[in-house]
Design a protein around this motif. Sequence first.
Motif, short mmCIF file in Angstrom:
data_model
loop_
_atom_site.label_atom_id
_atom_site.label_comp_id
_atom_site.label_asym_id
_atom_site.label_seq_id
_atom_site.Cartn_x
_atom_site.Cartn_y
_atom_site.Cartn_z
N SER A 151 0.83 -1.21 0.00
CA SER A 151 0.00 0.00 0.00
C SER A 151 0.86 1.26 0.00
CB SER A 151 -0.93 -0.01 1.21
OG SER A 151 -1.77 -1.14 1.21
N ALA A 152 1.91 1.23 0.81
CA ALA A 152 2.82 2.39 0.85
C ALA A 152 3.52 2.58 -0.49
CB ALA A 152 3.84 2.20 1.97
N ALA A 153 3.89 1.47 -1.15
CA ALA A 153 4.58 1.57 -2.44
C ALA A 153 3.71 2.25 -3.49
CB ALA A 153 4.98 0.17 -2.91
N VAL A 154 2.40 2.02 -3.43
CA VAL A 154 1.49 2.60 -4.42
C VAL A 154 1.13 4.05 -4.07
CG1 VAL A 154 -0.82 2.43 -5.42
CG2 VAL A 154 0.55 0.36 -5.06
N LEU A 155 0.82 4.29 -2.78
CA LEU A 155 0.28 5.59 -2.40
C LEU A 155 1.35 6.65 -2.14
CD1 LEU A 155 -2.54 4.36 0.01
CD2 LEU A 155 -2.79 5.23 -2.32
N GLU A 156 2.52 6.24 -1.66
CA GLU A 156 3.55 7.23 -1.28
C GLU A 156 3.99 8.11 -2.45
OE1 GLU A 156 7.77 8.45 -1.18
OE2 GLU A 156 7.08 6.57 -2.07
N PRO A 157 4.31 7.56 -3.65
CA PRO A 157 4.70 8.46 -4.74
C PRO A 157 3.56 9.32 -5.26
CG PRO A 157 4.58 6.19 -5.50
CD PRO A 157 4.44 6.15 -4.02
N SER A 158 2.35 8.77 -5.30
CA SER A 158 1.23 9.56 -5.82
C SER A 158 0.92 10.74 -4.92
CB SER A 158 -0.01 8.67 -5.97
OG SER A 158 -0.41 8.14 -4.73
N LEU A 159 1.15 10.58 -3.62
CA LEU A 159 0.89 11.68 -2.68
C LEU A 159 2.11 12.57 -2.47
CD1 LEU A 159 -1.13 9.64 -0.03
CD2 LEU A 159 -2.05 11.35 -1.59
N GLY A 160 3.30 12.00 -2.61
CA GLY A 160 4.51 12.76 -2.30
C GLY A 160 5.04 13.60 -3.43
N LEU A 161 4.87 13.15 -4.68
CA LEU A 161 5.48 13.85 -5.81
C LEU A 161 4.95 15.26 -6.06
CD1 LEU A 161 5.98 10.92 -8.34
CD2 LEU A 161 7.72 12.16 -7.05
N PRO A 162 3.69 15.58 -5.70
CA PRO A 162 3.27 16.99 -5.87
C PRO A 162 4.03 17.98 -4.99
CG PRO A 162 1.37 15.56 -5.75
CD PRO A 162 2.55 14.72 -5.37
N PHE A 163 4.63 17.49 -3.89
CA PHE A 163 5.35 18.37 -2.94
C PHE A 163 4.48 19.54 -2.51
CE2 PHE A 163 8.78 16.45 -5.53
CZ PHE A 163 9.40 15.72 -4.52
N ALA A 164 3.24 19.23 -2.18
CA ALA A 164 2.28 20.23 -1.70
C ALA A 164 1.80 19.83 -0.32
CB ALA A 164 1.10 20.33 -2.67
N ALA A 165 1.34 20.82 0.45
CA ALA A 165 0.99 20.57 1.85
C ALA A 165 -0.16 19.58 1.99
CB ALA A 165 0.64 21.90 2.54
#
Length: 420
Positions: free
Chosen positions: A316-330
Amino acid sequence: MSVVRDLRVLLRFSGFRRLLAVRLLSQGADGVYQIALAAYVVFSPEKQTSATAIASAMAVLLLPYSLVGPFAGVLLDRWRRRQVFLHGNLLRALLACATAVLMVSHVPDWLFYVSALCVTAVNRFVLAGLSAALPRVVDAERLVMANSLSPTAGTLAATAGGGLAFAVRLVTADSDAAVVLLGALLYLGSALASLSLAPQSLGPDRDAVQPRLGAVLVGTMRDLVAGVRHLAEPPRREAAWALTAMTLMRFCYGALLVLLLMLCRYALSSNPRQGLTLLGLALGISGAGFFAAALVTPWAAGRLGPGRWIAVCAGSAAVLEPSLGLPFAAGPMLVAAFVLGLTTQGAKISTDTIVQSSVDDGFRGRIFSVYDVLFNIAFVGAAAVAAVMLPPDGRSAALVVMVAVVYAAVAVSMSRFERQ
């Protein structure tokens, strides 16, 4: 609500209630102390913090535990664990007071780090002891439940302690020394709470106790080798795999924490005070993820098995972490904090359960200390990697993708092992 029902069941055990009080006060103090250190090192207006400086601070504070940890494990398998909680928390209260004095004295940074190192070094004994003592206060049938609620409650106490630290800083005009003194008071409360437990009630068994320190230190390496061999035996292979998986997930968490610190300090805020507030909000939401893990993990681990639940958390972390982290928004970053809190704590609860249920009582102290050593090495290694990869403002797509790949590798490896 099932978690409330489970908690009521566990609270019927008087030993569990008293051990939980020790944990909540101790880890609440940890949260207060850690926020004070973060504010002093990272968010002081006069300091120009870099990822390299954060990594250096983590190395100074955590790497020496690779030396302390093995001794902690050997001693925990011989000293009365209740006495460790009593004397360890009294010592931390005294050392925290010394840290507060150094903060207001404007001493060289290395002296401050030595003081902080001493406080957190004692923490290795206390946290490993809390995990090793848990099977002594609940029966085997409720061990998974206890592993879901007790460590998670401690994590939530640490989060609450961090929130309390923020409040004290506002009241005392951003005084980090006052926050540290609050932590010292909570450490003292944890020491007093441990007096409600009988000295012999938490183990280890009397025939495993060697009160003479010299005999313990001489036999350290022999006992550690025996502990590793115990972990390598076929009935404990799942524990070894779970520890490896959790170490890699800890690496991911450490790398993302450094990224979060840099983003809050520079990219997502206009001043250190605003950055510290954003960091506090992210940590609070991550704490909500820990609580969610306590609700979900007993059901998920019971249905899938603890090992498969670790694989699900990592996937779950592998899928969700990049989709949420790459925008670099709060906004996405705060959602990612919740997801990582849930998956990391869910995996940890399962790992604790696997280790406790498959490791003999006489070896638990040293195994959990090795657990802590692996955690610290992974955390410092992650900080070092982040220091190399992160730009000054913390925006690094390469780091986010690398962490996702590590999570995916953990998920695949654990899935294959469980199928075998």
